[in-house]
Design an enzyme around this catalytic site. Sequence first.
Site, PDB file in Angstrom:
ATOM      1  N   PRO A   1       0.806  -1.226   0.000  1.00 35.10           N
ATOM      2  CG  PRO A   1       0.016  -0.986   2.191  1.00 35.10           C
ATOM      3  CD  PRO A   1       0.749  -1.941   1.283  1.00 35.10           C
TER       4      PRO A   1
ATOM      5  N   GLY B   1       5.363  -1.778  -7.209  1.00 31.69           N
ATOM      6  CA  GLY B   1       6.467  -1.490  -8.109  1.00 31.69           C
ATOM      7  C   GLY B   1       7.278  -2.753  -8.338  1.00 31.69           C
ATOM      8  CG  ASP B   2       9.731  -2.878 -11.647  1.00 32.27           C
ATOM      9  OD1 ASP B   2       9.014  -3.671 -12.272  1.00 32.27           O
ATOM     10  OD2 ASP B   2       9.953  -1.715 -12.030  1.00 32.27           O
ATOM     11  N   GLY B   3      10.084  -3.614  -7.017  1.00 35.67           N
ATOM     12  CA  GLY B   3      10.742  -4.136  -5.817  1.00 35.67           C
ATOM     13  C   GLY B   3       9.995  -5.290  -5.177  1.00 35.67           C
TER      14      GLY B   3
ATOM     15  CB  SER C   1       7.259   5.768  -8.582  1.00 38.40           C
ATOM     16  OG  SER C   1       8.059   5.148  -7.620  1.00 38.40           O
TER      17      SER C   1
END
Length: 361
Positions: free
Chosen positions: A23, A80-82, A112
Amino acid sequence: FPPPGASYGVLPRPCRALVLLNPQSGAGRALDDFHAVVQPMLADADIAPSIFITERPHHAQERMREEDLSQWDTLVVMSGDGLLHEVVNGLMERPDWEEALKTPLCILPGGSGNALAASINYYAGNDHVAKKKLLTNCTFILCKGLHAQMDLVSLSTASGKRFFSFLGFGWGFIADVDIDSEKYRRLGNARFTLGTLQCLARLRVYQGRLSYLPLGPEHGTPPAPRDPPEPPEEGTEQGALPSDSLLAPLGQPVPASWAVVPEEEFVCVYAIYQSHLGTNLLMAPAARLDDGCIHLFYVRAGISRVALLKVFLAMGRGTHLDLGCPHLHHVPVRAFRLEPRGSAGVMTVDGEALACEPVQG
């Protein structure tokens, strides 16, 4: 049209989806966007989501290590990609990692950067879009059950860490922008524009040695037989993992078939295996999900701020290599090694920060 090698309908109906959602990612709207955009589409497609909200770093990685995957038809990452990096590495830490990796993974952009989501949208032949349009396109790919294989890159560091990466490894300018702009997360993708301008203002040079195994003419043919796997390390599950058969141990010279970059001063090194570095950065237009290729980019020291800015502006359209910038180099490789001189600076893998040390993949 589906990308080459993709297949339709790998998901049963009804479909049980575990949605892992951060979130806090991006501008902090992931949960709202899930309810507003994604949930109605999933309901129409007979996909039943069960939402797991992450509460701390490595939360998803811990869950994936222990999860009973038989209860899910697909794992969906809304972040995101993380967060996908955590999910992939959690799956690779399991004793049954080979079976676990057969569970279809889906990325829905909620961060982002959203580089993998933008890449998949590009591979699917869709027009370039961002924000809610990109989220809608990626959810539609999930609803259709459109599925393809994806490469992972094995990265190992001098301190003995091993990661599995789906997006890219960075050192220098791009890694600095990624990490320095974290404080502007609430701006969404605009954080990278602001970060780029700040890092341009104080442009740094990094010293180190870069080596690589060129892709070579055999690309596109089946790989040569691999050496037998190394024996498992004491007290770890690592023995079950595939061996890094292309790599010599860090600390030993690279094999004779490798090239060593003659210059040792860089503004940036980035090894990317997907097309997009961010929603609006088409870094490797030729990349594909499962092409067995690492696109190695490096920018040598001596480039002016104006020239570097022109490269990044052109990257928005994927035309940066057409500029003929003498400091910018692109090499398709199968493996690479980076040995920084000293520990100054930061490295990133899939956008997540690493300590600066020798690394190879």
